[in-house]
Scaffold this motif. Structure first.
Motif, PDB file in Angstrom:
ATOM      1  N   VAL A 148       0.827  -1.207   0.000  1.00  0.00           N
ATOM      2  CA  VAL A 148       0.000   0.000   0.000  1.00  0.00           C
ATOM      3  C   VAL A 148       0.860   1.255   0.000  1.00  0.00           C
ATOM      4  O   VAL A 148       0.632   2.176  -0.787  1.00  0.00           O
ATOM      5  N   ILE A 149       1.863   1.304   0.882  1.00  0.00           N
ATOM      6  CA  ILE A 149       2.684   2.509   1.036  1.00  0.00           C
ATOM      7  C   ILE A 149       4.054   2.283   0.398  1.00  0.00           C
ATOM      8  O   ILE A 149       4.833   1.447   0.861  1.00  0.00           O
ATOM      9  N   MET A 150       4.325   3.032  -0.668  1.00  0.00           N
ATOM     10  CA  MET A 150       5.616   2.964  -1.355  1.00  0.00           C
ATOM     11  C   MET A 150       6.008   4.375  -1.781  1.00  0.00           C
ATOM     12  O   MET A 150       5.138   5.221  -1.969  1.00  0.00           O
ATOM     13  N   PRO A 151       7.307   4.604  -1.951  1.00  0.00           N
ATOM     14  CA  PRO A 151       7.731   5.914  -2.431  1.00  0.00           C
ATOM     15  C   PRO A 151       7.347   6.094  -3.907  1.00  0.00           C
ATOM     16  O   PRO A 151       7.199   5.119  -4.636  1.00  0.00           O
ATOM     17  N   ASP A 152       7.153   7.306  -4.314  1.00  0.00           N
ATOM     18  CA  ASP A 152       6.875   7.696  -5.700  1.00  0.00           C
ATOM     19  C   ASP A 152       5.448   7.415  -6.152  1.00  0.00           C
ATOM     20  O   ASP A 152       4.828   8.241  -6.783  1.00  0.00           O
ATOM     21  N   LEU A 153       4.923   6.218  -5.844  1.00  0.00           N
ATOM     22  CA  LEU A 153       3.583   5.860  -6.290  1.00  0.00           C
ATOM     23  C   LEU A 153       3.019   4.843  -5.303  1.00  0.00           C
ATOM     24  O   LEU A 153       3.588   3.780  -5.116  1.00  0.00           O
ATOM     25  N   GLU A 154       1.921   5.183  -4.663  1.00  0.00           N
ATOM     26  CA  GLU A 154       1.349   4.291  -3.651  1.00  0.00           C
ATOM     27  C   GLU A 154       0.456   3.241  -4.304  1.00  0.00           C
ATOM     28  O   GLU A 154      -0.006   3.401  -5.432  1.00  0.00           O
ATOM     29  N   GLY A 155       0.204   2.167  -3.554  1.00  0.00           N
ATOM     30  CA  GLY A 155      -0.574   1.048  -4.053  1.00  0.00           C
ATOM     31  C   GLY A 155      -1.902   1.415  -4.694  1.00  0.00           C
ATOM     32  O   GLY A 155      -2.205   0.948  -5.794  1.00  0.00           O
ATOM     33  N   PRO A 156      -2.728   2.242  -4.040  1.00  0.00           N
ATOM     34  CA  PRO A 156      -4.008   2.604  -4.666  1.00  0.00           C
ATOM     35  C   PRO A 156      -3.839   3.291  -6.023  1.00  0.00           C
ATOM     36  O   PRO A 156      -4.663   3.107  -6.923  1.00  0.00           O
ATOM     37  N   ASP A 157      -2.767   4.052  -6.204  1.00  0.00           N
ATOM     38  CA  ASP A 157      -2.506   4.696  -7.491  1.00  0.00           C
ATOM     39  C   ASP A 157      -2.110   3.672  -8.551  1.00  0.00           C
ATOM     40  O   ASP A 157      -2.474   3.795  -9.723  1.00  0.00           O
ATOM     41  N   VAL A 158      -1.363   2.652  -8.124  1.00  0.00           N
ATOM     42  CA  VAL A 158      -0.990   1.571  -9.037  1.00  0.00           C
ATOM     43  C   VAL A 158      -2.251   0.814  -9.472  1.00  0.00           C
ATOM     44  O   VAL A 158      -2.435   0.522 -10.655  1.00  0.00           O
ATOM     45  N   VAL A 159      -3.136   0.509  -8.520  1.00  0.00           N
ATOM     46  CA  VAL A 159      -4.389  -0.183  -8.849  1.00  0.00           C
ATOM     47  C   VAL A 159      -5.219   0.647  -9.822  1.00  0.00           C
ATOM     48  O   VAL A 159      -5.812   0.101 -10.761  1.00  0.00           O
ATOM     49  N   TYR A 160      -5.251   1.941  -9.633  1.00  0.00           N
ATOM     50  CA  TYR A 160      -5.990   2.819 -10.544  1.00  0.00           C
ATOM     51  C   TYR A 160      -5.478   2.640 -11.975  1.00  0.00           C
ATOM     52  O   TYR A 160      -6.267   2.548 -12.924  1.00  0.00           O
ATOM     53  N   GLN A 161      -4.155   2.582 -12.128  1.00  0.00           N
ATOM     54  CA  GLN A 161      -3.574   2.361 -13.457  1.00  0.00           C
ATOM     55  C   GLN A 161      -4.003   1.013 -14.023  1.00  0.00           C
ATOM     56  O   GLN A 161      -4.372   0.905 -15.187  1.00  0.00           O
ATOM     57  N   PHE A 162      -3.956  -0.020 -13.176  1.00  0.00           N
ATOM     58  CA  PHE A 162      -4.339  -1.362 -13.623  1.00  0.00           C
ATOM     59  C   PHE A 162      -5.796  -1.399 -14.054  1.00  0.00           C
ATOM     60  O   PHE A 162      -6.138  -2.017 -15.063  1.00  0.00           O
ATOM     61  N   LYS A 163      -6.679  -0.779 -13.297  1.00  0.00           N
ATOM     62  CA  LYS A 163      -8.114  -0.818 -13.580  1.00  0.00           C
ATOM     63  C   LYS A 163      -8.453  -0.056 -14.857  1.00  0.00           C
ATOM     64  O   LYS A 163      -9.517  -0.272 -15.450  1.00  0.00           O
ATOM     65  N   ASN A 164      -7.561   0.823 -15.288  1.00  0.00           N
ATOM     66  CA  ASN A 164      -7.772   1.569 -16.524  1.00  0.00           C
ATOM     67  C   ASN A 164      -7.035   0.954 -17.708  1.00  0.00           C
ATOM     68  O   ASN A 164      -6.930   1.568 -18.770  1.00  0.00           O
ATOM     69  N   ASN A 165      -6.535  -0.271 -17.539  1.00  0.00           N
ATOM     70  CA  ASN A 165      -5.849  -0.983 -18.598  1.00  0.00           C
ATOM     71  C   ASN A 165      -6.676  -2.208 -18.957  1.00  0.00           C
ATOM     72  O   ASN A 165      -6.994  -3.030 -18.087  1.00  0.00           O
ATOM     73  N   GLU A 166      -7.033  -2.349 -20.197  1.00  0.00           N
ATOM     74  CA  GLU A 166      -7.903  -3.430 -20.638  1.00  0.00           C
ATOM     75  C   GLU A 166      -7.349  -4.808 -20.280  1.00  0.00           C
ATOM     76  O   GLU A 166      -8.097  -5.705 -19.888  1.00  0.00           O
TER      77      GLU A 166
END
Length: 127
Positions: free
Chosen positions: A56-74
């Motif tokens: 969940v907590i990482m430098p530069d890009l947090e887990g929820p932001d990564v999931v957002y990218q995944f959910k917007n990728n077919e």
């Protein structure tokens, strides 16, 4: 039988190596590690995981932001994500039956048995 692919995204290299080793020893899993959340999307597209373990907590890009990218990728939008964090306790996860905000959650540190049970539950939901 084809091994199930698991992508582990966490900035702690020692943790990811331990998870990879334990999962590969415990079951029919092929595990790939990504320690830089900024590279998580490219790694996931190339690896095509069946399940993603995500800090969940990482430098530069947090887990929820990564999931957002995944959910917007077919290609990745339906890939199950299991959040892992040290910011909640096992008791808090258990009180929510393993889900918080609609996502599977694991408290860190946890046992390999808890991790495998959660991964297998997500894989079963895919079938």
């Amino acid at each position: 039988m084809k091994k199930k692919k698991i992508l582990v995204i966490d900035d702690q290299r020692g943790f990811t190596k331990m998870v990879k080793l334990n999962l590969e020893l415990a079951g029919d899993y092929e595990v790939k590690i990504q320690n830089n959340p900024l590279d998580a999307m490219l790694t996931a597209i190339e690896f095509k995981p069946d399940v993603i373990l995500l800090d969940v907590i990482m430098p530069d890009l947090e887990g929820p932001d990564v999931v957002y990218q995944f959910k917007n990728n077919e290609m990745l939008k339906d890939t199950p994500v299991i959040f892992m964090t040290a910011n909640i306790t096992k008791e808090e996860v258990d009180a929510q039956e393993g889900y918080i905000g609609g996502h599977a959650f694991l408290a860190k540190p946890g046992t390999i048995d808890e991790l495998i049970a959660c991964v297998e539950k997500q894989l079963k939901n895919l079938r």
